[in-house]
Design a protein around this motif. Structure first.
Motif, PDB file in Angstrom:
ATOM      1  N   THR A 107       0.789  -1.317   0.229  1.00  0.00           N
ATOM      2  CA  THR A 107       0.114  -0.020  -0.157  1.00  0.00           C
ATOM      3  C   THR A 107       0.800   1.199   0.207  1.00  0.00           C
ATOM      4  O   THR A 107       1.785   1.298   0.787  1.00  0.00           O
ATOM      5  N   TYR A 112      -3.204   5.109   1.166  1.00  0.00           N
ATOM      6  CA  TYR A 112      -3.466   5.293   2.464  1.00  0.00           C
ATOM      7  C   TYR A 112      -4.283   6.499   2.484  1.00  0.00           C
ATOM      8  O   TYR A 112      -5.220   6.703   3.303  1.00  0.00           O
ATOM      9  N   THR A 157      -6.877  -0.476   5.040  1.00  0.00           N
ATOM     10  CA  THR A 157      -7.235   0.701   4.863  1.00  0.00           C
ATOM     11  C   THR A 157      -8.843   0.953   4.738  1.00  0.00           C
ATOM     12  O   THR A 157      -9.275   2.267   4.921  1.00  0.00           O
ATOM     13  N   GLY A 161     -10.067   2.586   7.820  1.00  0.00           N
ATOM     14  CA  GLY A 161     -10.824   4.039   7.558  1.00  0.00           C
ATOM     15  C   GLY A 161     -11.935   4.154   8.016  1.00  0.00           C
ATOM     16  O   GLY A 161     -12.485   5.247   8.453  1.00  0.00           O
TER      17      GLY A 161
END
Length: 251
Positions: A107, A112, A157, A161
Motif C-alpha cells: 500500500t 492510504y 485501509t 478507515g
C-alpha cells in the motif's frame, strides 16, 4: 411513541445516486420525503438525475448536488445548498465509501491518504455539519462495514478507515443529544453491488457468500429499511453500530 412518518421530511443522502444510496433515496421519497441527492464523480451524474426523477415521480421534491466530501468546505456547501433548496434538513445519511483490497506491504502513502480521506475524514465532517445544521430531533446515519468485526487480511485501509466512524458516532451522539439528534452507524456485510466485486476473486466471493444466511451477499434491499427505521421509529437508538449482515460476522 406513535409511529413516526417521513411525510414532509427533508432528507440529504451523500452518495444518494445509485446502489444503496439510490435505493434509500427512492424509499424515503415513497414515504413522503423530499430528497437532496449527492453524487461525487461525473460518472454518477446520470444515475443521480434518474434517481431524482424517481423521487419526483413519487411526489417528493428532489435536488441533485455534487461535491468532493473529502474537503470540509464542500461538505459545508452541500448542507447549505440542500437547505437552500429544500428547507431545514431533518435526516442526513452518508453512504460514501471507497474499498481497497491490498496487502499492507504493497500500500502506498497516496492510497492510504485517499482511503482515510474518503472513509474517515469525509464521515467526520459530514457528521459535524449535520450536527451543526440539522433540525432539532434530526437523525444522522453513516454506512460503515461489517469488516469492523472481522479478523482478515487485505482490507487494512478500508476497515481501518471506517473504524474511526464508530468513535465519531459515539461522541456525536453524546454531543448532539441535547437537541434530540440521534447518531448511528450501520455495518452491512459484503454487499451485492459493483462496489464489492472489483476487489475480489470468484473464489473469495463464494467464501463471503458462504458466511451468511442463504449463502448470499448482503442485498441493498436488506439495509435500506434499517436506515429508514433508524430515521423514524428507531430514534431511541443512538451512538450504536448496527451489524446487519445475515450472520457474516459479529463481536
Amino acid at each position: 411513541m406513535s409511529e413516526q412518518s417521513l411525510q414532509g421530511k427533508n432528507v440529504l443522502i451523500a452518495g444518494g445516486a445509485k446502489n444503496l444510496g439510490g435505493l434509500i433515496s427512492r424509499q424515503v421519497a415513497a414515504d413522503g420525503a423530499n430528497v437532496a441527492i449527492h453524487y461525487n464523480s461525473e460518472s454518477s451524474r446520470e444515475a443521480a438525475l434518474e434517481t431524482a426523477a424517481a423521487v419526483e415521480a413519487a411526489g417528493g421534491t428532489a435536488v441533485v448536488l455534487s461535491g468532493d466530501l473529502t474537503r470540509p468546505a464542500a461538505v459545508e456547501a452541500l448542507f447549505r445548498d440542500a437547505a437552500a433548496k429544500l428547507g431545514s434538513i431533518d435526516i442526513a445519511v452518508n453512504t460514501v465509501g471507497k474499498v481497497l483490497r491490498k496487502p499492507i506491504a504493497e500500500t502506498t502513502e497516496a492510497e492510504y491518504d485517499e482511503m482515510m480521506d474518503v472513509n474517515a475524514k469525509s464521515a467526520y465532517f459530514f457528521i459535524k455539519e449535520a450536527g451543526r445544521t440539522l433540525s432539532d430531533g434530526g437523525r444522522i446515519v453513516t454506512i460503515v462495514t461489517s469488516l469492523l468485526a472481522a479478523f482478515t487480511d487485505g482490507y487494512s485501509t478500508y476497515a481501518g478507515g471506517k473504524s474511526p466512524v464508530e468513535h465519531f458516532t459515539r461522541a456525536a451522539a453524546k454531543e448532539f443529544a441535547p437537541r434530540g439528534i440521534s447518531v448511528t452507524a450501520v455495518a452491512p456485510g459484503p454487499m451485492d453491488t459493483p462496489f464489492f466485486y472489483g476487489q475480489e476473486t470468484p473464489e473469495r466471493v463464494a467464501f463471503h457468500k458462504s458466511q451468511a444466511m442463504g449463502n448470499q451477499l448482503t442485498q441493498i434491499e436488506d439495509i435500506a429499511p434499517i436506515v429508514r427505521f433508524l430515521a423514524t421509529d428507531g430514534w431511541w437508538i443512538t451512538g450504536q453500530t448496527i451489524f446487519a449482515n445475515g450472520g457474516y460476522t459479529t463481536r
